[in-house]
Design an enzyme around this catalytic site. Structure first.
Site, PDB file in Angstrom:
ATOM      1  N   GLU A  44       0.809  -0.913   0.014  1.00 17.99           N
ATOM      2  CA  GLU A  44       0.196   0.336  -0.022  1.00 17.99           C
ATOM      3  C   GLU A  44       0.724   1.212   0.387  1.00 17.99           C
ATOM      4  O   GLU A  44       0.261   2.138  -0.609  1.00 17.99           O
ATOM      5  CB  GLU A  44      -1.091  -0.284   0.938  1.00 17.99           C
ATOM      6  CG  GLU A  44      -1.411   1.085   1.660  1.00 17.99           C
ATOM      7  CD  GLU A  44      -2.043   1.370   2.610  1.00 17.99           C
ATOM      8  OE1 GLU A  44      -2.385   2.413   3.272  1.00 17.99           O
ATOM      9  OE2 GLU A  44      -2.069   0.205   3.421  1.00 17.99           O
ATOM     10  N   ASP A  66       0.913   3.825  -2.946  1.00 19.55           N
ATOM     11  CA  ASP A  66       0.585   5.404  -2.891  1.00 19.55           C
ATOM     12  C   ASP A  66       1.215   5.986  -3.251  1.00 19.55           C
ATOM     13  O   ASP A  66       0.333   6.810  -4.272  1.00 19.55           O
ATOM     14  CB  ASP A  66       0.254   5.765  -0.964  1.00 19.55           C
ATOM     15  CG  ASP A  66       0.168   6.986  -1.442  1.00 19.55           C
ATOM     16  OD1 ASP A  66      -1.344   7.383  -0.933  1.00 19.55           O
ATOM     17  OD2 ASP A  66       0.788   7.437  -0.342  1.00 19.55           O
ATOM     18  N   ASP A  96      -7.157   1.220   0.720  1.00 22.75           N
ATOM     19  CA  ASP A  96      -5.788   0.485   1.252  1.00 22.75           C
ATOM     20  C   ASP A  96      -5.551  -0.208  -0.465  1.00 22.75           C
ATOM     21  O   ASP A  96      -4.402  -1.166  -0.124  1.00 22.75           O
ATOM     22  CB  ASP A  96      -5.870   0.496   1.987  1.00 22.75           C
ATOM     23  CG  ASP A  96      -5.198   1.135   3.035  1.00 22.75           C
ATOM     24  OD1 ASP A  96      -5.776   2.701   3.044  1.00 22.75           O
ATOM     25  OD2 ASP A  96      -5.779   1.561   4.598  1.00 22.75           O
ATOM     26  N   GLU A 132      -4.619   0.575  -3.243  1.00 21.58           N
ATOM     27  CA  GLU A 132      -2.922   0.762  -3.541  1.00 21.58           C
ATOM     28  C   GLU A 132      -2.282   0.153  -3.444  1.00 21.58           C
ATOM     29  O   GLU A 132      -0.992  -0.124  -4.016  1.00 21.58           O
ATOM     30  CB  GLU A 132      -3.131   1.650  -2.001  1.00 21.58           C
ATOM     31  CG  GLU A 132      -3.513   3.554  -2.868  1.00 21.58           C
ATOM     32  CD  GLU A 132      -3.344   4.166  -1.499  1.00 21.58           C
ATOM     33  OE1 GLU A 132      -3.651   5.956  -1.755  1.00 21.58           O
ATOM     34  OE2 GLU A 132      -2.996   3.761  -0.440  1.00 21.58           O
TER      35      GLU A 132
END
Length: 227
Positions: free
Chosen positions: A39, A43, A112, A115
């Protein structure tokens, strides 16, 4: 066709290393080999990909306008919409407690996971392929987005609303940090005051202080039905 084959068709990407996809779908409540590091990676890649797309799409926009549009496109509710389109909740591995609490429907967990899948794709086949997949996911969203006030992030919208009502600004406080330095989860309390009294306290989590604060502000906006 197994269930992960179906998911690969939905996201438009076929993994060479299916173990990466399995890890991306694994919440920290389910196993020690979970998706938080992926994640973290995803991101950054998502933010870069959307920033680059907006940079070329809006050559006349200034930094602030581009930043607000990017924030709109990468914020939790937008990612959760993508997750629901992919039906990620049907594929995720969650601990029994999260399952009982409906974690597979929670926006923060779904966002999440999106990502984490991005991070997994980048490790699987590199950045060039990954950024193209992201652009495919965002094709309609990028086509529809325009500069304007509605692109302001949740904290900004909440602040402007309270200022317009001559109310005190919200306060944000980190009340807990879990995990190791490279994959921490921040818990933030946001308190909204009215006429000197504390009316409500909202709690939200995120992989950074900024994300947790934005998630808390988003909760308040929904509660107050502020667009």
């Amino acid at each position: 066709m197994n269930h992960l084959d179906r998911l690969e068709r939905k996201i438009g990407y076929c993994f060479n290393d299916i173990a990466l996809l399995k890890q991306a779908l694994t919440h920290r409540s389910a196993a020690t080999q979970h998706n938080e590091r992926l994640e973290f990676l995803g991101d950054s890649i998502l933010n870069f990909t959307i920033a680059e797309a907006l940079y070329h799409q809006f050559p006349r926009c200034n930094e602030g306008e581009l930043s607000r549009m990017r924030a709109t496109l990468v914020r939790e509710p937008t990612l959760a919409i993508l997750a629901r389109q992919f039906e990620l909740g049907d594929y995720m591995s969650l601990g029994s407690g999260e399952l009982k609490n409906g974690g597979f429907r929670r926006e923060s967990i779904l966002a999440d996971c999106v990502e984490a899948i991005i991070g997994a794709m980048s490790l699987d086949q590199g950045l060039a392929v990954t950024t193209q997949v992201i652009r495919n996911w965002y094709q309609q969203l990028l086509a529809e987005i325009k500069p304007g006030d509605n692109q302001k992030d949740a904290k900004t919208r909440l602040q402007e609303y309270l200022q317009g009502k001559h109310l005190p600004l919200p306060t944000y406080e980190v009340v807990n940090i879990q995990g190791e330095a490279h994959c921490q989860i921040f818990t933030v309390e946001c308190k909204v005051k009215s006429a000197g009294k504390i009316d409500r306290t909202f709690v939200a989590k995120g992989s950074s202080r900024r994300k947790a604060e934005q998630a808390a502000a988003e909760q308040i906006l929904k509660e107050l039905d502020i667009k």
